[in-house]
Design an enzyme around this catalytic site. Sequence first.
Site, PDB file in Angstrom:
ATOM      1  N   SER A  71       0.840  -1.211   0.000  1.00  0.00           N
ATOM      2  CA  SER A  71       0.000   0.000   0.000  1.00  0.00           C
ATOM      3  C   SER A  71       0.866   1.249   0.000  1.00  0.00           C
ATOM      4  O   SER A  71       1.756   1.405   0.845  1.00  0.00           O
ATOM      5  CB  SER A  71      -0.862   0.036   1.270  1.00  0.00           C
ATOM      6  OG  SER A  71      -2.007  -0.735   1.093  1.00  0.00           O
ATOM      7  N   HIS A 124      -6.248  -8.470  -2.037  1.00  0.00           N
ATOM      8  CA  HIS A 124      -6.384  -8.802  -0.617  1.00  0.00           C
ATOM      9  C   HIS A 124      -7.621  -9.672  -0.398  1.00  0.00           C
ATOM     10  O   HIS A 124      -8.622  -9.536  -1.103  1.00  0.00           O
ATOM     11  CB  HIS A 124      -6.532  -7.528   0.226  1.00  0.00           C
ATOM     12  CG  HIS A 124      -5.408  -6.542   0.059  1.00  0.00           C
ATOM     13  ND1 HIS A 124      -5.402  -5.620  -0.959  1.00  0.00           N
ATOM     14  CD2 HIS A 124      -4.279  -6.345   0.771  1.00  0.00           C
ATOM     15  CE1 HIS A 124      -4.291  -4.879  -0.866  1.00  0.00           C
ATOM     16  NE2 HIS A 124      -3.592  -5.303   0.168  1.00  0.00           N
ATOM     17  N   ALA A 154       2.684  -2.515   3.773  1.00  0.00           N
ATOM     18  CA  ALA A 154       2.544  -1.543   4.858  1.00  0.00           C
ATOM     19  C   ALA A 154       2.016  -2.328   6.052  1.00  0.00           C
ATOM     20  O   ALA A 154       1.141  -3.188   5.892  1.00  0.00           O
ATOM     21  CB  ALA A 154       1.549  -0.468   4.450  1.00  0.00           C
ATOM     22  N   SER A 258      -1.774  -8.933   4.248  1.00  0.00           N
ATOM     23  CA  SER A 258      -1.338  -9.479   2.943  1.00  0.00           C
ATOM     24  C   SER A 258      -0.104 -10.354   3.109  1.00  0.00           C
ATOM     25  O   SER A 258       0.194 -10.829   4.196  1.00  0.00           O
ATOM     26  CB  SER A 258      -1.021  -8.315   1.987  1.00  0.00           C
ATOM     27  OG  SER A 258       0.112  -7.602   2.445  1.00  0.00           O
ATOM     28  N   ASN A 281       2.355   2.643  11.024  1.00  0.00           N
ATOM     29  CA  ASN A 281       1.654   3.107  12.237  1.00  0.00           C
ATOM     30  C   ASN A 281       2.074   2.237  13.400  1.00  0.00           C
ATOM     31  O   ASN A 281       2.488   1.093  13.208  1.00  0.00           O
ATOM     32  CB  ASN A 281       0.127   3.032  12.027  1.00  0.00           C
ATOM     33  CG  ASN A 281      -0.340   1.671  11.556  1.00  0.00           C
ATOM     34  OD1 ASN A 281      -0.071   1.246  10.428  1.00  0.00           O
ATOM     35  ND2 ASN A 281      -1.028   0.960  12.420  1.00  0.00           N
TER      36      ASN A 281
END
Length: 326
Positions: A71, A124, A154, A258, A281
């Site tokens: 991503s 996904h 990500a 993923s 994050n």
Amino acid sequence: MCSRDCCNNKGPVSRTKEGNPCEKKTQKQESEIIVPTPQSLLYPYEVIQEIADFIVKGSGIRPKIGIICGSGLGSLADIIQNPKVFDYEKIPNFPVSTVEGHAGRLVVGTLEGANVMAMQGRFHFYEGYPLAKCSMPVRVMKLCGVEYLFATNAAGGINPKYAVGDIMLMHDHVNMLGFAGNSPLQGPNDPRFGPRFPALVNSYNKDLINKAIEISKTMGIESSVHVGVYSCLGGPTYETIAELKALRMMGVDAVGMSTVHEVITARHCDMKVFAFSLITNKCATEYSDKKDDEASHDEVMAVAKNRQKTCCELVSRLVAEIQKTA
Ligand SMILES: O=P(O)(O)O[C@@H]1C[C@H](O)[C@@H](CO)O1
């Protein structure tokens, strides 16, 4: 009372040893029973071969390295030279990308002198695709000639030492979807791809991990590069605190949605795998009222955009290393 439309018995249904006679199926009703197709039969070898031929003929290139862009990491495909671009819609039997940050294009060309192909957009499970469909392009890569899979993603950092923007080189995974009995290899096995029972203990190529660590030193980013364990959940929800605590207890360092099924598919057909997570994050593992604790796709995309240059350099340099020893 029998509720079936076909039944004239309006009184209470008396069950015999043979069951309810009203439930005897006619031949037509039998044929209406829908039996789900096992995942492995969704894309037979011949269909994968056709897609691979389409790409190799259309690009005039037989790629050696396959890259899956995570991503917001689509720029990994933008650095490919002399690109031949295939929109997913134009590739026969290919699914379409439905997620922001996944353009839906296959880019074939050269990088550091090596023939490569990159998926600018992956599939996904939460998009509604079965795992075998999500990872079908890995088999296409294999039949195009790819020997090395670079899978990027990500991910949320669970290891408290990880900071946003760090890179985690994957050295193992915890397959949560597999715990629940879901696998891209589920169904009859086609030995032309690989064995019925593939081993996964050495899935993440150690030489490539070591080379990436060396590269990170020359780039001066070694303090923000880690080696760790990734886990894939089904999504599209981000995890609860209780789930994150459980994952941490299991030894998971980063969590995403993923990569694991792609790696399984790649190892099944004996590709060498290198994979990394960009930590977009920090995952909270304690309860609090802080709004900051909530993951969001906007944050994921923004961090990926900020770190794309570093990720591109890492990938290019690793490709150059592979090319040197070719
Ligand atoms: O394709 P990846 O695994 O890089 O994308 C992650 C997982 C979800 O698709 C999305 C959530 O923000 O980012």
